[in-house]
Design a protein around this motif. Structure first.
Motif, PDB file in Angstrom:
ATOM      1  N   PRO A   1       1.147  -1.097  -0.150  1.00 38.81           N
ATOM      2  CA  PRO A   1      -0.219   0.015  -0.371  1.00 38.81           C
ATOM      3  C   PRO A   1       0.976   1.208   0.024  1.00 38.81           C
ATOM      4  CG  PRO A   1       0.212  -0.551   2.638  1.00 38.81           C
ATOM      5  CD  PRO A   1       0.876  -1.812   1.518  1.00 38.81           C
ATOM      6  N   LEU A   2       0.388   2.044  -1.104  1.00 38.51           N
ATOM      7  CA  LEU A   2       0.941   3.212  -1.042  1.00 38.51           C
ATOM      8  C   LEU A   2       0.317   4.616  -0.897  1.00 38.51           C
ATOM      9  CD1 LEU A   2       3.562   2.775  -4.044  1.00 38.51           C
ATOM     10  CD2 LEU A   2       3.777   2.215  -1.224  1.00 38.51           C
ATOM     11  N   ASP A   3      -0.060   4.925   0.201  1.00 36.28           N
ATOM     12  CA  ASP A   3      -0.785   6.525  -0.149  1.00 36.28           C
ATOM     13  C   ASP A   3      -2.176   6.699  -1.304  1.00 36.28           C
ATOM     14  OD1 ASP A   3       0.963   7.057   2.045  1.00 36.28           O
ATOM     15  OD2 ASP A   3       1.918   8.456   0.164  1.00 36.28           O
ATOM     16  N   GLY A   4      -3.202   5.792  -0.777  1.00 40.94           N
ATOM     17  CA  GLY A   4      -3.838   5.799  -1.755  1.00 40.94           C
ATOM     18  C   GLY A   4      -3.758   4.843  -3.248  1.00 40.94           C
ATOM     19  N   LEU A   5      -2.929   4.302  -3.200  1.00 40.18           N
ATOM     20  CA  LEU A   5      -2.353   3.730  -4.445  1.00 40.18           C
ATOM     21  C   LEU A   5      -1.390   2.181  -3.847  1.00 40.18           C
ATOM     22  CD1 LEU A   5      -0.955   4.519  -8.036  1.00 40.18           C
ATOM     23  CD2 LEU A   5       0.515   2.660  -5.989  1.00 40.18           C
ATOM     24  N   ALA A   6      -2.679   0.346  -4.510  1.00 41.01           N
ATOM     25  CA  ALA A   6      -2.390  -0.402  -4.078  1.00 41.01           C
ATOM     26  C   ALA A   6      -0.862  -0.672  -5.148  1.00 41.01           C
ATOM     27  CB  ALA A   6      -2.875  -1.603  -4.171  1.00 41.01           C
ATOM     28  N   LEU A   7       0.213  -1.125  -5.034  1.00 38.43           N
ATOM     29  CA  LEU A   7       1.313  -1.198  -5.852  1.00 38.43           C
ATOM     30  C   LEU A   7       1.032  -2.848  -5.522  1.00 38.43           C
ATOM     31  CD1 LEU A   7       4.094  -0.544  -7.610  1.00 38.43           C
ATOM     32  CD2 LEU A   7       5.275  -0.503  -4.846  1.00 38.43           C
ATOM     33  N   PHE A   8       1.781  -3.851  -6.737  1.00 38.27           N
ATOM     34  CA  PHE A   8       1.980  -5.186  -6.997  1.00 38.27           C
ATOM     35  C   PHE A   8       2.945  -5.674  -8.232  1.00 38.27           C
ATOM     36  CE2 PHE A   8      -2.665  -3.991  -6.663  1.00 38.27           C
ATOM     37  CZ  PHE A   8      -3.313  -4.931  -6.218  1.00 38.27           C
ATOM     38  N   GLY A   9       3.100  -6.888  -7.373  1.00 38.51           N
ATOM     39  CA  GLY A   9       4.600  -7.395  -8.378  1.00 38.51           C
ATOM     40  C   GLY A   9       3.875  -8.436  -9.350  1.00 38.51           C
ATOM     41  N   CYS A  10       4.670  -8.938 -10.274  1.00 41.14           N
ATOM     42  CA  CYS A  10       3.860  -9.819 -11.178  1.00 41.14           C
ATOM     43  C   CYS A  10       5.297 -10.103 -12.147  1.00 41.14           C
ATOM     44  CB  CYS A  10       3.228  -9.586 -11.985  1.00 41.14           C
ATOM     45  SG  CYS A  10       2.811 -10.383 -13.120  1.00 41.14           S
TER      46      CYS A  10
END
Length: 231
Positions: free
Chosen positions: A190-199
């Motif tokens: 989680p980043l300040d209202g943004l969800a960061l995903f790794g793939c």
């Protein structure tokens, strides 16, 4: 100037960049010599800007254009095997208008998704140097700043992209945890209202060996789409 105009202006500036001599020499050499299968093509042979709407809620961040893919067609992940896998998956989960991406004028539309990369020129052996990555980062930072009003999720493809993207998100105004989270397939940060995903990256090495299956890719894209509030 609205966000769409600002992003189009940024894309034009990206396409004119000549900051990295090794990459300039390589991309232009490839465009001159071509691959036999594409002998009748006029290669793009320039930095490849991002692709997708200015009000995207989901960003997909790769590595760099392929020498005979984006460097040929002028559009991210277009005209190569990696793009075949990515756009097929985006279509299957309802984020693209068609399952193929063969040229910049083929009519493909992305729904709420912007595709970009931390390095905009095709690098020799698909391996940009750390210095080239860092030189190119300001373009990604500016793109993320323009997308920030609507951006709610991002999928980063591969460890190199992850290492390049985290500092860019920091510079664009998001708070990245310390220590920086390590890359892993399926990770969500989680980043300040943004969800960061790794793939895992959609490279042939990963898709041909089964390290990344279509199902695995669709799962990450679906999770990211939900986090972004996309249908």
């Amino acid at each position: 100037m609205d966000d769409s105009s600002a992003l189009a202006r940024l894309d034009r500036r990206v396409a004119d960049c000549r900051a990295c001599p090794r990459l300039v020499e390589w991309r232009e050499e490839v465009a001159r010599t071509k691959r036999a299968a594409f002998a009748d093509w006029t290669y793009w042979g320039r930095p490849v800007p991002g692709f997708g709407p200015a009000d995207a809620r989901l960003a997909i961040i790769g590595l760099a254009p392929a020498a005979h893919g984006g460097n040929r067609t002028g559009r991210m992940f277009t005209g190569d095997r990696s793009g075949d896998v990515l756009y097929q998956a985006l279509y299957e989960v309802g984020l693209a208008s068609q399952p193929t991406s063969v040229s910049a004028d083929d009519g493909l539309e992305l729904y709420g998704v912007r595709v970009t990369a931390p390095v905009h020129c095709a690098p020799p052996a698909n391996k940009p140097t750390p210095g080239e990555r860092d030189t190119c980062r300001p373009w990604l930072v500016q793109e993320l700043k323009l997308l920030r009003p609507t951006l709610r999720a991002a999928v980063v493809l591969g460890a190199f992209g992850w290492q390049a993207a985290l500092p860019a998100f920091t510079e664009a105004g998001w708070t990245v945890p310390r220590p920086r989270p390590a890359f892993a397939h399926g990770i969500r940060v989680p980043l300040d209202g943004l969800a960061l995903f790794g793939c895992f990256h959609v490279s042939q090495r990963n898709t041909f060996t089964g390290r990344l299956t279509p199902e695995m890719l669709r799962e990450v894209l679906c999770a990211a789409a939900r986090a972004a509030g996309l249908p």
